[in-house]
Design a protein around this motif. Structure first.
Motif, PDB file in Angstrom:
ATOM      1  N   PHE A  94      -2.902   0.648   5.206  1.00 49.37           N
ATOM      2  CA  PHE A  94      -3.743  -0.092   6.158  1.00 49.37           C
ATOM      3  C   PHE A  94      -3.321   0.152   7.599  1.00 49.37           C
ATOM      4  CE2 PHE A  94      -6.230  -2.423   3.155  1.00 49.37           C
ATOM      5  CZ  PHE A  94      -5.419  -2.524   2.030  1.00 49.37           C
ATOM      6  N   ARG A  95      -2.000   0.061   7.865  1.00 46.72           N
ATOM      7  CA  ARG A  95      -1.537   0.035   9.256  1.00 46.72           C
ATOM      8  C   ARG A  95      -0.844   1.313   9.723  1.00 46.72           C
ATOM      9  NH1 ARG A  95      -1.425  -4.530   6.723  1.00 46.72           N
ATOM     10  NH2 ARG A  95      -2.655  -6.219   7.617  1.00 46.72           N
TER      11      ARG A  95
ATOM     12  N   ALA B 205       0.805  -1.226   0.000  1.00 39.34           N
ATOM     13  CA  ALA B 205       0.000   0.000   0.000  1.00 39.34           C
ATOM     14  C   ALA B 205       0.837   1.274   0.000  1.00 39.34           C
ATOM     15  CB  ALA B 205      -0.941  -0.012   1.200  1.00 39.34           C
TER      16      ALA B 205
ATOM     17  N   HIS C  16      -3.590 -10.270  -4.148  1.00 35.30           N
ATOM     18  CA  HIS C  16      -4.760 -10.083  -3.273  1.00 35.30           C
ATOM     19  C   HIS C  16      -5.999  -9.666  -4.047  1.00 35.30           C
ATOM     20  CE1 HIS C  16      -2.026  -9.393   0.510  1.00 35.30           C
ATOM     21  NE2 HIS C  16      -2.035 -10.637   0.099  1.00 35.30           N
TER      22      HIS C  16
ATOM     23  N   TRP D   9      -7.286   0.329   8.572  1.00 27.09           N
ATOM     24  CA  TRP D   9      -7.612  -0.503   9.738  1.00 27.09           C
ATOM     25  C   TRP D   9      -7.690   0.287  11.030  1.00 27.09           C
ATOM     26  CZ3 TRP D   9      -9.754  -3.118   6.612  1.00 27.09           C
ATOM     27  CH2 TRP D   9      -9.223  -4.037   5.719  1.00 27.09           C
TER      28      TRP D   9
ATOM     29  N   ALA E 231       8.383   6.497  -1.558  1.00 28.84           N
ATOM     30  CA  ALA E 231       8.574   5.658  -2.748  1.00 28.84           C
ATOM     31  C   ALA E 231       8.779   6.509  -4.003  1.00 28.84           C
ATOM     32  CB  ALA E 231       7.362   4.742  -2.919  1.00 28.84           C
TER      33      ALA E 231
ATOM     34  N   GLN F 267       0.462  -6.559  -3.659  1.00 27.91           N
ATOM     35  CA  GLN F 267      -0.576  -6.872  -2.673  1.00 27.91           C
ATOM     36  C   GLN F 267      -1.748  -5.892  -2.853  1.00 27.91           C
ATOM     37  OE1 GLN F 267       1.374  -8.011   1.417  1.00 27.91           O
ATOM     38  NE2 GLN F 267       2.684  -6.457   0.418  1.00 27.91           N
TER      39      GLN F 267
ATOM     40  N   GLU G 284       1.301   7.996  -2.071  1.00 29.74           N
ATOM     41  CA  GLU G 284       1.519   9.334  -2.647  1.00 29.74           C
ATOM     42  C   GLU G 284       0.623   9.583  -3.847  1.00 29.74           C
ATOM     43  OE1 GLU G 284       5.761   8.170  -2.014  1.00 29.74           O
ATOM     44  OE2 GLU G 284       6.052  10.311  -2.372  1.00 29.74           O
TER      45      GLU G 284
ATOM     46  N   THR H 204       5.637  -1.907   1.901  1.00 31.07           N
ATOM     47  CA  THR H 204       4.835  -2.886   2.633  1.00 31.07           C
ATOM     48  C   THR H 204       5.415  -3.067   4.032  1.00 31.07           C
ATOM     49  OG1 THR H 204       3.956  -5.155   2.653  1.00 31.07           O
ATOM     50  CG2 THR H 204       6.139  -4.836   1.662  1.00 31.07           C
ATOM     51  N   SER H 205       4.522  -3.259   4.994  1.00 33.22           N
ATOM     52  CA  SER H 205       4.953  -3.294   6.406  1.00 33.22           C
ATOM     53  C   SER H 205       5.525  -4.646   6.808  1.00 33.22           C
ATOM     54  CB  SER H 205       3.767  -2.945   7.317  1.00 33.22           C
ATOM     55  OG  SER H 205       2.738  -3.920   7.144  1.00 33.22           O
TER      56      SER H 205
ATOM     57  N   VAL I  15       1.959  -9.243   6.741  1.00 32.71           N
ATOM     58  CA  VAL I  15       0.977 -10.203   6.223  1.00 32.71           C
ATOM     59  C   VAL I  15       1.661 -11.247   5.350  1.00 32.71           C
ATOM     60  CG1 VAL I  15      -1.100 -10.438   4.798  1.00 32.71           C
ATOM     61  CG2 VAL I  15      -0.871  -8.512   6.363  1.00 32.71           C
TER      62      VAL I  15
ATOM     63  N   ASN J 115      11.254   1.627   1.624  1.00 28.63           N
ATOM     64  CA  ASN J 115      10.082   1.847   2.459  1.00 28.63           C
ATOM     65  C   ASN J 115      10.207   3.167   3.223  1.00 28.63           C
ATOM     66  OD1 ASN J 115       7.636   0.186   2.891  1.00 28.63           O
ATOM     67  ND2 ASN J 115       8.131   0.462   5.062  1.00 28.63           N
ATOM     68  N   LEU J 116       9.047   3.734   3.595  1.00 27.10           N
ATOM     69  CA  LEU J 116       9.124   5.008   4.332  1.00 27.10           C
ATOM     70  C   LEU J 116       9.876   4.842   5.642  1.00 27.10           C
ATOM     71  CD1 LEU J 116       8.156   7.937   4.031  1.00 27.10           C
ATOM     72  CD2 LEU J 116       6.174   7.345   5.441  1.00 27.10           C
TER      73      LEU J 116
HETATM   74  N1  APR Z   1       6.521   5.539   0.472  1.00 17.12           N
HETATM   75  C1  APR Z   1       6.984   4.321   0.832  1.00 17.12           C
HETATM   76  N2  APR Z   1       6.454   3.582   1.838  1.00 17.12           N
HETATM   77  C2  APR Z   1       5.393   4.100   2.477  1.00 17.12           C
HETATM   78  C3  APR Z   1       4.853   5.372   2.164  1.00 17.12           C
HETATM   79  C4  APR Z   1       5.467   6.092   1.106  1.00 17.12           C
HETATM   80  N3  APR Z   1       5.029   7.300   0.736  1.00 17.12           N
HETATM   81  N4  APR Z   1       3.806   5.606   3.004  1.00 17.12           N
HETATM   82  C5  APR Z   1       3.714   4.524   3.813  1.00 17.12           C
HETATM   83  N5  APR Z   1       4.664   3.631   3.509  1.00 17.12           N
HETATM   84  C6  APR Z   1       4.908   2.327   4.135  1.00 17.12           C
HETATM   85  C7  APR Z   1       4.583   2.273   5.608  1.00 17.12           C
HETATM   86  O1  APR Z   1       5.715   2.677   6.382  1.00 17.12           O
HETATM   87  C8  APR Z   1       4.265   0.781   5.794  1.00 17.12           C
HETATM   88  O2  APR Z   1       5.451   0.063   6.107  1.00 17.12           O
HETATM   89  O3  APR Z   1       4.042   1.408   3.508  1.00 17.12           O
HETATM   90  C9  APR Z   1       3.753   0.337   4.420  1.00 17.12           C
HETATM   91  C10 APR Z   1       2.259   0.083   4.395  1.00 17.12           C
HETATM   92  O4  APR Z   1       2.005  -1.007   5.254  1.00 17.12           O
HETATM   93  P1  APR Z   1       0.513  -1.548   5.392  1.00 17.12           P
HETATM   94  O5  APR Z   1      -0.397  -0.401   5.641  1.00 17.12           O
HETATM   95  O6  APR Z   1       0.563  -2.673   6.379  1.00 17.12           O
HETATM   96  O7  APR Z   1       0.147  -2.111   3.938  1.00 17.12           O
HETATM   97  P2  APR Z   1       0.621  -3.466   3.295  1.00 17.12           P
HETATM   98  O8  APR Z   1       1.961  -3.877   3.809  1.00 17.12           O
HETATM   99  O9  APR Z   1       0.482  -3.313   1.830  1.00 17.12           O
HETATM  100  O10 APR Z   1      -0.494  -4.515   3.822  1.00 17.12           O
HETATM  101  C11 APR Z   1      -0.425  -5.841   3.308  1.00 17.12           C
HETATM  102  O11 APR Z   1      -2.469  -6.380   4.505  1.00 17.12           O
HETATM  103  O12 APR Z   1      -4.531  -5.701   5.175  1.00 17.12           O
HETATM  104  C12 APR Z   1      -3.874  -6.473   4.267  1.00 17.12           C
HETATM  105  O13 APR Z   1      -4.652  -7.108   2.148  1.00 17.12           O
HETATM  106  C13 APR Z   1      -4.137  -6.022   2.863  1.00 17.12           C
HETATM  107  O14 APR Z   1      -2.616  -6.054   0.976  1.00 17.12           O
HETATM  108  C14 APR Z   1      -2.761  -5.648   2.329  1.00 17.12           C
HETATM  109  C15 APR Z   1      -1.818  -6.405   3.239  1.00 17.12           C
END
Ligand code: APR
Length: 244
Positions: free
Chosen positions: A27-28, A16, A114, A34, A226, A96, A21, A182-183, A186, A208-209
């Motif tokens: 999500f988190r 996500a 997903h 969430w 990103a 994802q 941007e 991605t965090s 999952v 990642n951020l």
């Molecule tokens: N640039 C880069 N990274 C970023 C930015 C940005 N501008 N903004 C946020 N992030 C990072 C956050 O620091 C975090 O580590 O993106 C990550 C988003 O993490 P999540 O919200 O957990 O999303 P994601 O990892 O894609 O979730 C995986 O969980 O809920 C399920 O199905 C859903 O596909 C999703 C899966």
């Protein structure tokens, strides 16, 4: 610097954060989806069967935002499309995300593990079909004509991600694995870096951020937005093989 000796294949996992941007919620993060709705209510088969109207409403709002909210690919999506075009080996994007921003940026070798927000499927026919309008509980399946059987073509918690065989084969063969936005919470996506590291050959890079839950498993970790990190990475890796 992700040392890639020969132009082998590259697998990129996105989450996500790559679409943040562009204006889509993660999500988190503290302001993520969430933090506003419960996973159990809108992202599980049990939640859907308990209250289908609530789930359809949640995805209808996200579908409208994506298709009518002026959401566009950002420089990170565009850079990955450029990487696919100019890299001399294969580039596979495994996302994802259920948005269509990679496609709209020009990426074609893409797996939505997903599912896809702009598709639905009938629980009887199982065939995914494009759907940009609101989905109601009473909506009729265009194939079997039944009501109450249409759902978002999205993989919910407890369901099986899509095209895992193809993903695992690509991970086994790649010379570079990059995780973006991605965090790392999952699975199975959070386990991809370990699968690659167990193969012993490929380099692994996280963009990642902030460091993800699995950051310590990567050879290299770069933090920042990103839209800045990904174009710089693509320039660097294309330069390393003389592709620019
Ligand atoms: N640039 C880069 N990274 C970023 C930015 C940005 N501008 N903004 C946020 N992030 C990072 C956050 O620091 C975090 O580590 O993106 C990550 C988003 O993490 P999540 O919200 O957990 O999303 P994601 O990892 O894609 O979730 C995986 O969980 O809920 C399920 O199905 C859903 O596909 C999703 C899966």
């Amino acid at each position: 610097m992700p040392q890639v000796s020969t132009p082998g294949s590259i697998v990129v996992l996105t989450g996500a954060g790559i679409s943040k941007e562009s204006g889509l919620d993660t999500f988190r993060d503290h302001d993520g989806l969430w933090a506003r709705v419960r996973i159990e209510d809108v992202a599980t088969p049990e939640g859907f069967h308990r209250d289908p109207g609530r789930v359809q409403h949640f995805y209808n709002a996200r579908r409208r935002e994506l298709s009518e909210g002026g959401i566009e690919p950002n420089p990170a999506h565009l850079a990955l499309a450029r990487l696919e075009r100019d890299w001399p080996g294969e580039v596979l994007i495994v996302t994802q995300n259920i948005d269509d921003l990679h496609e709209r940026a020009g990426t074609s070798n893409l797996i939505h593990m997903h599912g896809e927000l702009l598709k639905i499927r009938c629980e009887r026919c199982q065939r995914p079909m494009r759907w940009a309008a609101d989905l109601e509980v009473s909506s009729l399946c265009p194939d079997c004509g039944r009501a109450g059987v249409l759902r978002p073509h999205v993989v919910w918690f407890g369901e099986v991600p899509l095209e895992m065989d193809r993903i695992l084969t690509a991970l086994d063969r790649c010379s570079l694995f990059v995780s973006i936005g991605t965090s790392g919470h999952v699975y199975p996506a959070a386990g991809f870096v370990s699968a690659v590291r167990n193969g012993g050959r490929a380099r692994t890079l996280e963009l990642n951020l902030e460091p993800s839950n699995g950051a310590s498993l990567f050879h290299d970790v770069r933090t920042g937005p990103a839209s800045e990190l990904v174009p710089a990475f693509v320039d660097e890796v294309l330069t390393s093989v003389g592709a620019i």
